[in-house]
Design an enzyme around this catalytic site. Structure first.
Site, PDB file in Angstrom:
ATOM      1  N   ASN A 116       6.147   1.891   0.257  1.00 31.93           N
ATOM      2  CA  ASN A 116       6.595   0.633   0.840  1.00 31.93           C
ATOM      3  C   ASN A 116       5.751  -0.522   0.334  1.00 31.93           C
ATOM      4  OD1 ASN A 116       5.107  -1.030   3.161  1.00 31.93           O
ATOM      5  ND2 ASN A 116       4.324   1.080   3.216  1.00 31.93           N
ATOM      6  N   PHE A 120       4.065  -6.904   5.801  1.00 31.18           N
ATOM      7  CA  PHE A 120       3.879  -7.374   7.186  1.00 31.18           C
ATOM      8  C   PHE A 120       5.040  -8.258   7.650  1.00 31.18           C
ATOM      9  CE2 PHE A 120      -1.105  -7.253   7.016  1.00 31.18           C
ATOM     10  CZ  PHE A 120      -1.060  -5.866   6.983  1.00 31.18           C
ATOM     11  N   SER A 181      -3.929  -2.664   4.314  1.00 32.96           N
ATOM     12  CA  SER A 181      -2.618  -2.585   3.670  1.00 32.96           C
ATOM     13  C   SER A 181      -2.723  -3.094   2.242  1.00 32.96           C
ATOM     14  CB  SER A 181      -1.588  -3.416   4.433  1.00 32.96           C
ATOM     15  OG  SER A 181      -0.394  -3.530   3.682  1.00 32.96           O
ATOM     16  N   THR A 184      -0.462  -7.086   1.161  1.00 39.16           N
ATOM     17  CA  THR A 184      -0.798  -8.503   1.370  1.00 39.16           C
ATOM     18  C   THR A 184      -1.920  -8.853   0.401  1.00 39.16           C
ATOM     19  OG1 THR A 184      -0.156  -8.509   3.705  1.00 39.16           O
ATOM     20  CG2 THR A 184      -1.715 -10.195   2.990  1.00 39.16           C
TER      21      THR A 184
END
Length: 379
Positions: A116, A120, A181, A184
């Protein structure tokens, strides 16, 4: 039945479209009180031996839903009713944002994984707070995972996280700072201790000021060097955090992808974070390293490559108090968490264990106090 439906029907559609359809269906379950309560009675964990207490919060079972599925906190009651011992919502940012351009979610079925690059996507902290403040018809333990708004520069990241924490910490059973993550830009740079310390200290001040003192955890990446894992563990102890969640998705593609059938999946090399089975070994390595570093002074939450009760059992033995999953649910279906808790309950009964604490960290400490020895307890 679900695997047949997945193979013959769901796998033919875009995975994000299927996700949105699933969320809408779960929302209908959440707003149907009688059905919701019936499902909860049938599927939620009820064995007292499965109950676990972590950072002052009581969980009905050790296995929960990882962040990423319920981005806007709309499925908490439905997922609790389906058998998850807790639901971690988010990642939620201070300001609403659409995330990255589609397509941004990909199945890698031979590897039993997901790639993925969602970025966010969420409606923002204020919208999530309004949802979480509503009364619930079934019990639910809710963690809230917060991240940095994409357009906010690194120099303003601390205030951005603090804004989310002020909105959401009072409504959470525990709060998670996500700095891991890969989707970002610049976010993972915040895992450097010199940047992470002031960020965690500021969010902790907000969490500590809530009426019940909201426990605070930090979520880390599997791609950290071992020395950096140790440094974050030491920082968490120094700041008095309540725990560490390990691990987020990986940007690596050199991991063991057992089950790929000798050839790569179509989307194996898509840009983004890889989760699911290929992450299993590294996630377990990080858990074991953290346990060796901090012992039982912090609550460790293990996530990454968890597919079945065997995986949850192994993480508990290695020192995790709580375990999370998400990717395997796409392949296993809505009864996945219920089946895992049911099998864990059976294992505990077979071994005469009435308190899950007897199992946590058993192989990590090298203790051999239970019949059959550690090797016997791994099975």
């Amino acid at each position: 039945m679900y695997r047949f439906v997945f193979t013959q029907v769901l796998s033919r559609f875009d995975p994000e479209d299927v996700h949105h359809l699933t969320v809408r269906a779960l929302h209908l379950l959440s707003v149907t009180p009688a059905v919701k309560r019936l499902v909860h009675r049938r599927l939620a964990p009820r064995d007292p031996a499965l109950r676990v207490r972590a950072f002052g919060v009581h969980f009905p079972g050790p296995f929960g839903l990882a962040a990423g599925f319920d981005k806007d906190a709309g499925c908490v009651e439905a997922m609790s009713a389906l058998g998850f011992g807790h639901v971690e919502v988010g990642t939620i940012t201070a300001h609403a944002q659409p995330g990255n351009a589609r397509p941004r979610l990909f199945r890698v079925p031979r590897a039993r994984g997901i790639v993925n690059r969602m970025g966010f996507n969420n409606a923002g902290a204020g919208a999530a707070a309004r949802v979480l403040s509503r009364p619930r018809g079934v019990p639910a333990v809710v963690g809230v995972n917060i991240g940095k708004t994409k357009v906010v520069p690194e120099s303003e990241a601390v205030q951005d996280y603090v804004t989310s924490a002020r909105e959401l910490a009072p409504l959470a059973d525990y709060l998670v700072v996500n700095v891991s993550s890969p989707n970002t830009p610049g976010l993972r740079d915040l895992q450097a201790v010199e940047l992470l310390r002031p960020l965690l200290a500021a969010v902790k001040e907000v969490a500590d000021a809530t009426p019940r003192r909201t426990p605070l955890l930090v979520k880390i990446a599997p791609d950290l060097a071992d020395d950096d894992v140790d440094a974050i563990a030491d920082l968490a102890l120094d700041l008095g955090l309540d725990g560490i969640i390990a691990t987020n998705t990986t940007i690596r593609r050199d991991l063991d992808a057992a089950g790929r059938g000798g050839r790569p999946d179509e989307h194996w090399n898509e840009t983004g974070g890889l989760s699911g089975r290929p992450l299993k070994d590294r996630s377990l390595e990080v858990l074991r390293r953290l346990r060796a570093r901090v012992g039982d002074r912090l609550t460790l939450v293990s996530v990454g490559g968890v597919e079945d009760a065997d995986d949850v059992w192994e993480r508990l033995l290695a020192g995790a108090t709580l375990v999370q999953g998400y990717s395997a649910m796409i392949y296993e279906g809505p009864l996945w968490a219920h089946r895992i808790h049911r099998e864990l309950s059976r294992r505990l009964r077979r071994r005469g264990v009435t308190d899950l604490r007897e199992v946590i960290g058993l192989t990590a400490t090298g203790a051999d106090t239970l019949t059959g020895g550690n090797e016997g307890w791994r099975r």
